[in-house]
Design a protein around this motif. Structure first.
Motif, mmCIF file in Angstrom:
data_model
loop_
_atom_site.group_PDB
_atom_site.id
_atom_site.type_symbol
_atom_site.label_atom_id
_atom_site.label_comp_id
_atom_site.label_asym_id
_atom_site.label_seq_id
_atom_site.Cartn_x
_atom_site.Cartn_y
_atom_site.Cartn_z
ATOM 1 N N LEU A 39 3.070 13.371 65.865
ATOM 2 C CA LEU A 39 3.392 14.629 66.541
ATOM 3 C C LEU A 39 2.130 15.465 66.750
ATOM 4 O O LEU A 39 1.879 15.943 67.861
ATOM 5 C CB LEU A 39 4.428 15.419 65.744
ATOM 6 C CG LEU A 39 4.772 16.813 66.260
ATOM 7 C CD1 LEU A 39 5.352 16.731 67.665
ATOM 8 C CD2 LEU A 39 5.738 17.506 65.325
ATOM 9 N N SER A 40 1.320 15.606 65.716
ATOM 10 C CA SER A 40 0.117 16.432 65.866
ATOM 11 C C SER A 40 -0.864 15.810 66.851
ATOM 12 O O SER A 40 -1.469 16.522 67.658
ATOM 13 C CB SER A 40 -0.549 16.695 64.513
ATOM 14 O OG SER A 40 -0.868 15.492 63.868
ATOM 15 N N SER A 41 -1.018 14.487 66.841
ATOM 16 C CA SER A 41 -1.944 13.870 67.798
ATOM 17 C C SER A 41 -1.428 14.004 69.222
ATOM 18 O O SER A 41 -2.211 14.233 70.149
ATOM 19 C CB SER A 41 -2.200 12.405 67.451
ATOM 20 O OG SER A 41 -1.034 11.643 67.559
ATOM 21 N N THR A 42 -0.118 13.931 69.400
ATOM 22 C CA THR A 42 0.461 14.132 70.735
ATOM 23 C C THR A 42 0.251 15.569 71.188
ATOM 24 O O THR A 42 -0.083 15.821 72.357
ATOM 25 C CB THR A 42 1.962 13.781 70.737
ATOM 26 O OG1 THR A 42 2.115 12.432 70.297
ATOM 27 C CG2 THR A 42 2.567 13.932 72.110
ATOM 28 N N MET A 43 0.411 16.511 70.273
ATOM 29 C CA MET A 43 0.193 17.915 70.620
ATOM 30 C C MET A 43 -1.272 18.186 70.952
ATOM 31 O O MET A 43 -1.569 18.936 71.880
ATOM 32 C CB MET A 43 0.682 18.829 69.490
ATOM 33 C CG MET A 43 2.187 18.785 69.332
ATOM 34 S SD MET A 43 2.773 19.928 68.092
ATOM 35 C CE MET A 43 2.751 21.424 69.054
ATOM 36 N N ILE A 44 -2.186 17.568 70.209
ATOM 37 C CA ILE A 44 -3.606 17.745 70.497
ATOM 38 C C ILE A 44 -3.927 17.222 71.891
ATOM 39 O O ILE A 44 -4.661 17.853 72.653
ATOM 40 C CB ILE A 44 -4.478 17.054 69.423
ATOM 41 C CG1 ILE A 44 -4.377 17.822 68.103
ATOM 42 C CG2 ILE A 44 -5.939 16.943 69.879
ATOM 43 C CD1 ILE A 44 -4.961 17.093 66.915
ATOM 44 N N ARG A 45 -3.356 16.071 72.233
ATOM 45 C CA ARG A 45 -3.565 15.526 73.576
ATOM 46 C C ARG A 45 -3.029 16.472 74.643
ATOM 47 O O ARG A 45 -3.664 16.718 75.664
ATOM 48 C CB ARG A 45 -2.912 14.162 73.715
ATOM 49 C CG ARG A 45 -3.612 13.083 72.955
ATOM 50 C CD ARG A 45 -2.873 11.748 73.094
ATOM 51 N NE ARG A 45 -3.432 10.766 72.208
ATOM 52 C CZ ARG A 45 -4.495 10.030 72.484
ATOM 53 N NH1 ARG A 45 -5.111 10.184 73.629
ATOM 54 N NH2 ARG A 45 -4.948 9.157 71.627
ATOM 55 N N PHE A 46 -1.840 17.014 74.410
ATOM 56 C CA PHE A 46 -1.223 17.939 75.355
ATOM 57 C C PHE A 46 -2.068 19.205 75.509
ATOM 58 O O PHE A 46 -2.379 19.635 76.622
ATOM 59 C CB PHE A 46 0.196 18.283 74.881
ATOM 60 C CG PHE A 46 0.898 19.293 75.743
ATOM 61 C CD1 PHE A 46 1.487 18.918 76.932
ATOM 62 C CD2 PHE A 46 0.971 20.627 75.349
ATOM 63 C CE1 PHE A 46 2.143 19.843 77.728
ATOM 64 C CE2 PHE A 46 1.616 21.562 76.142
ATOM 65 C CZ PHE A 46 2.210 21.167 77.332
#
Length: 104
Positions: A46-53
């Motif tokens: 979740l955090s890596s997806t949010m960082i990408r976003f």
């Protein structure tokens, strides 16, 4: 007694702090749900997806190099803190060790 009027930066940081607390709660909740689902991954997805976003949005708004520099600054700060903490931990271990086992 009259309330002191907050300046713009204090107001901004109050808002940011509020949303960061919400983010932390969301991450904790997601971590529990992922652990409960037993799917073989951690909440860091979740955090890596949010960082990408977030980085994608920032790159669209700012220059890509500016975003790269910001992320590098953040990583540099974190690594510096980690090194300082490791040195303090090592020093504390040495100071707390029995006299006969110290390697000084």
């Amino acid at each position: 007694m009259a309330k002191k009027k907050k300046n713009k930066m204090d107001i901004t940081w109050d808002i940011v702090d509020d949303y960061m607390k919400k983010f932390e709660k969301m991450m904790n909740k997601a971590s529990k749900e992922i652990r409960k689902a037993d799917v073989g991954c951690s909440s860091h997805i979740l955090s890596s997806t949010m960082i990408r976003f977030i980085s994608s949005n920032m790159a669209n708004y700012y220059d890509v190099n500016k975003v790269r520099e910001l992320f590098q600054d953040i990583l540099d700060e974190e690594s510096t803190h980690a090194v300082i903490k490791a040195k303090e931990d090592r020093e504390n271990c040495t100071l707390d060790a029995p006299k006969r086992s110290r390697l000084n």
